[in-house]
Design an enzyme around this catalytic site. Structure first.
Site, PDB file in Angstrom:
ATOM      1  N   GLU A   1       5.763 -21.550   4.555  1.00  0.00           N
ATOM      2  CA  GLU A   1       4.457 -21.678   3.916  1.00  0.00           C
ATOM      3  C   GLU A   1       3.503 -20.647   4.518  1.00  0.00           C
ATOM      4  OE1 GLU A   1       3.878 -25.724   4.996  1.00  0.00           O
ATOM      5  OE2 GLU A   1       5.599 -26.366   3.794  1.00  0.00           O
TER       6      GLU A   1
ATOM      7  N   LEU B   1       5.092 -25.502  -0.927  1.00  0.00           N
ATOM      8  CA  LEU B   1       4.744 -26.346   0.217  1.00  0.00           C
ATOM      9  C   LEU B   1       5.701 -27.534   0.253  1.00  0.00           C
ATOM     10  CD1 LEU B   1       0.997 -27.079   0.967  1.00  0.00           C
ATOM     11  CD2 LEU B   1       2.918 -28.167   2.115  1.00  0.00           C
TER      12      LEU B   1
ATOM     13  N   GLU C   1       8.680 -28.869   3.031  1.00  0.00           N
ATOM     14  CA  GLU C   1       9.455 -28.597   4.239  1.00  0.00           C
ATOM     15  C   GLU C   1      10.939 -28.915   4.059  1.00  0.00           C
ATOM     16  OE1 GLU C   1       6.608 -30.292   4.144  1.00  0.00           O
ATOM     17  OE2 GLU C   1       5.242 -28.861   5.105  1.00  0.00           O
TER      18      GLU C   1
ATOM     19  N   GLN D   1       5.050 -25.028   9.529  1.00  0.00           N
ATOM     20  CA  GLN D   1       3.721 -24.572   9.903  1.00  0.00           C
ATOM     21  C   GLN D   1       3.195 -25.232  11.179  1.00  0.00           C
ATOM     22  OE1 GLN D   1       0.219 -24.800   7.012  1.00  0.00           O
ATOM     23  NE2 GLN D   1       0.998 -22.727   6.803  1.00  0.00           N
TER      24      GLN D   1
ATOM     25  N   PRO E   1       9.387 -33.916   7.469  1.00  0.00           N
ATOM     26  CA  PRO E   1      10.174 -34.025   6.230  1.00  0.00           C
ATOM     27  C   PRO E   1      11.479 -33.231   6.281  1.00  0.00           C
ATOM     28  CG  PRO E   1       7.866 -33.644   5.718  1.00  0.00           C
ATOM     29  CD  PRO E   1       8.010 -33.461   7.203  1.00  0.00           C
TER      30      PRO E   1
ATOM     31  N   HIS F   1      -1.208 -32.095  14.507  1.00  0.00           N
ATOM     32  CA  HIS F   1      -1.073 -30.669  14.813  1.00  0.00           C
ATOM     33  C   HIS F   1      -0.716 -30.492  16.289  1.00  0.00           C
ATOM     34  CE1 HIS F   1      -3.368 -30.445  11.090  1.00  0.00           C
ATOM     35  NE2 HIS F   1      -3.243 -29.135  11.062  1.00  0.00           N
TER      36      HIS F   1
END
Lengths: 324, 357
Positions: A29, A58, A60, A82, A89, A129
């Site tokens: 991505e 997008l 995964e 990312q 996933p 994140h």
């Protein structure tokens, strides 16, 4: 040698490896036009074309699943996830197919793909994140896992992963993408998978770490200077593990502290501790201690520093083993 | 010839085979008598494989087995539209589709017997490994098709999956990927209207599964899955589109699962048995036989000889599978990695010592 940041070293590896082997392609991505959200793949699309540095939908699981098919068509895909936690996933494909397909074909077909992703916390980011998912990957048969801690190793381990005949997961400490600089060999530079790095020599205790925890371990060793001589072992490859280096260091110092950023239970540190219990019992002069994240969701970033294994926590653990 | 790109809302099933009464038989342009008979041989071989496998299971000679009775037209018709170099990605429902590419019967039987000789090298047949989880092979097929296109090769791929698979995320991701990359891929959905006990109506609110194609920007085609010639024709058109660089096609082949999902399933708890009997009466092989007889292509003698040939293939196949030497435990440690880690040798040695007492 050039002085590069960690993410520049990754970019350097890509330019070298895509130039070297026409079957290597990068997909993920925002890796093409944007050059990746961290710019790890910057410049590749311009230099090698949109077919070798592909902006994907997008998706995964779709990215990793398509990479399986690309391998069957003769490509060596390097997939970017990312962020650490956005890779979950793709675990479906990883567990059900990526780690099994060579075995399923009884060695008839190889799956030389790479999945790389930024991992870890300390960057004041939104939820998901900040994860350290290495144990999920390392637990999966048929895949290898590497985690660099320096710019030179970030380049060399990625090159090794790209050239490896089997699927390799590379987790990159995003905290140090731009905050760490180091000497990086120019041109082809490969750090073989399965070889640990002795980051610091010492005699009284060993701190075992990988990725973003290596600098923490090194600072803890510095803090103990004058008090004790501390060895720091950067294992670099979680699978296959350089068991010889681990046992040699444990045999030398007799005291081991393991540092991992991930939550404690069933984390990779537990594997290291189990190996020491099985194979280094008589060398050990104190129980092995783990310093880890806690068994909680990665926290609100205003208190994330309290979650992360700190120099203070590591120093305290080392002292415990020294005083045992 | 029916139009490939269907408009959402037009749900007509494409058919070639008539009913011998009010509905007349059609023809497929370009199919000669030997093609018609080759399709027949393929269907008989698959049917015989399936029926014998259920018996072998009851005899304890194969393990749990996913039955594909009444799916033969979908498998044989679509596979016949491919070139040998095109790739097939089967689900477990198409476990024996490799037979149509020259794979030995014993190989497929060995897979269901859990013997390593059943795990073939896909490069030998351009048939990928059997995908056991639902729909997770769709992205593989998309990736392979896209990868061939990137290399400038002409091959295409077909992925087989059931109606239930269209609910899976991996189906969606694979179909979307293929659409975006304009990959030469045929998405072949065998809509037998049941996912174990879950009927299609509980699977989707879409009027038809072919409607899903619209969301991927690709053509969706509905075809009678019991009509081998209609399946062949629809797949041939999809293959032509793929080779022309026009990207993927979704084919919804509508049939009915008249058998249990697998040998471990008892559908009496959930299925309409009257409907099953109706569907059995119009099963795909019988329909095709009647078509060939009406066309004067298939004599009783030829039909009998074809069935005998298939029966013999199964007799020798099970014998060959049962003659495989027992799998050595060393295989536990082989092929997981190109170069096994050092620990494997030590673990094998320790295991051998225990096993050998």
């Amino acid at each position: 040698m050039a002085e590069l940041t960690l993410v520049e070293a990754i970019n350097d590896a890509f330019h070298t490896e895509l130039g070297r082997d026409e079957s290597v392609l990068v997909m993920g991505e925002d890796v093409g036009r944007a050059g990746g959200v961290f710019r790890a793949t910057a410049g590749l699309r311009d230099k090698f074309g949109a077919d070798r540095c592909v902006d994907t939908p997008l998706a995964e699981a779709g990215i990793l699943g398509a990479a399986v098919g690309l391998c069957m068509a003769g490509w060596r895909p390097v997939c970017e996830m990312q962020y650490d936690a956005f890779s979950y996933p793709c675990l479906d494909q990883l567990i059900t197919h990526v780690g099994r397909y060579r075995w399923r074909t009884r060695g008839g077909m190889g799956f030389p793909l790479v999945v790389r992703m930024p991992y870890g916390g300390g960057v004041r980011a939104p939820e998901l994140h900040d994860d350290s998912p290495e144990a999920y990957y390392a637990h999966t048969p048929g895949v290898k896992v590497a985690i660099p801690s320096t710019p030179a190793d970030a380049k060399g381990l990625l090159a090794a992963a790209i050239r490896d005949p089997d699927p390799v997961i590379v987790l990159e400490p995003k905290l140090h993408y731009r905050t760490m600089r180091g000497e990086v060999p120019a041109g082809e530079h490969v750090v073989p998978l399965g070889e640990a790095r002795l980051a610091r020599e010492g005699d009284d205790a060993t701190i075992v770490a990988y990725g973003s925890m290596v600098p923490v371990a090194e600072r803890a060793a510095e803090a103990l200077e004058g008090e004790a001589s501390i060895e720091v072992l950067d294992i670099r490859t979680l699978k296959p593990l350089d068991e010889g280096a681990l046992l040699a260091s444990a045999g030398k110092t007799g005291r081991v502290v393991i540092v991992q950023e991930a939550p404690r239970t069933a984390g990779y540190g537990a594997e290291l501790a189990a190996i020491l219990a099985e194979k280094a019992m008589l060398d050990l002069r104190a129980p092995v201690i783990r310093v880890t994240g806690y068994d909680v969701p990665y926290p609100y970033w205003q208190i994330e520093d309290a979650y992360m294994p700190s120099v203070e926590r590591v120093v305290a653990a080392v002292r415990k083993t020294l005083e045992f | 010839m029916a139009q490939t790109l269907r408009v959402p809302g037009s749900h007509e099933l494409r058919r070639v085979i008539g009913d011998g009464e009010a509905i007349p038989d059609g023809e497929v342009e370009g199919l000669e008598e030997r093609d018609l008979l080759e399709l027949y041989r393929s269907m008989v071989l698959l049917r015989t494989y399936d029926e014998r496998s259920v018996v072998f299971h009851r005899q304890g000679r194969v393990g749990t087995y996913a039955i594909f009775w009444n799916h033969e037209a979908m498998q044989a018709g679509s596979a016949y539209a491919l070139e040998r170099g095109d790739w097939i990605f089967p689900s477990y429902r198409e476990s024996a589709i490799g037979l149509l590419r020259g794979m030995p019967v014993s190989t497929v039987l060995s897979w269901w017997r859990g013997h390593p000789s059943g795990w073939w090298n896909p490069l030998d047949y351009n048939v990928a490994s059997i995908c056991v989880p639902i729909g997770t092979h769709v992205p593989h097929a998309a990736g392979l098709a896209w990868g061939k296109k990137l290399r400038g090769e002409s091959g295409c791929a077909i992925a087989y999956f059931g109606d239930g698979a269209t609910s899976e995320g991996s189906f969606h991701e694979g179909a979307n990927f293929a659409g975006v990359m304009r990959a030469p891929l045929i998405l072949f959905c065998n809509n037998n209207q049941w996912a174990i006990s879950t009927p299609l109506a509980a699977q989707t609110a879409a009027e038809t599964l072919a409607d899903k194609a619209v969301g991927y920007g690709i053509p969706g085609v509905r075809v009678d899955g019991g009509d081998v010639l209609a399946v062949f024709e629809a797949t041939r058109e999809a293959v032509a589109r793929a080779r022309a660089g026009d990207g993927p096609t979704f084919i919804e082949a509508v049939s009915y699962r008249t058998a249990p999902h697998a040998t471990a399933d008892d559908p009496r708890a959930y299925i309409d048995l009257e409907r099953v009997e109706e569907e059995k009466a119009r099963e795909c092989l019988g329909r095709y036989e009647a078509y060939l007889q009406r066309a004067g292509v298939l004599s009783d003698e030829l039909a009998e000889a074809t069935r005998a040939e298939a029966a013999e293939a199964l007799r020798s196949g099970i014998a060959a599978a049962e003659a495989e030497p027992p799998a050595d435990v060393a295989l536990l440690f082989e092929h997981a990695y190109a170069a096994p880690p050092a620990s494997f040798a030590a673990e094998l040695a320790e295991l051998r010592e225990l096993l050998d007492g």
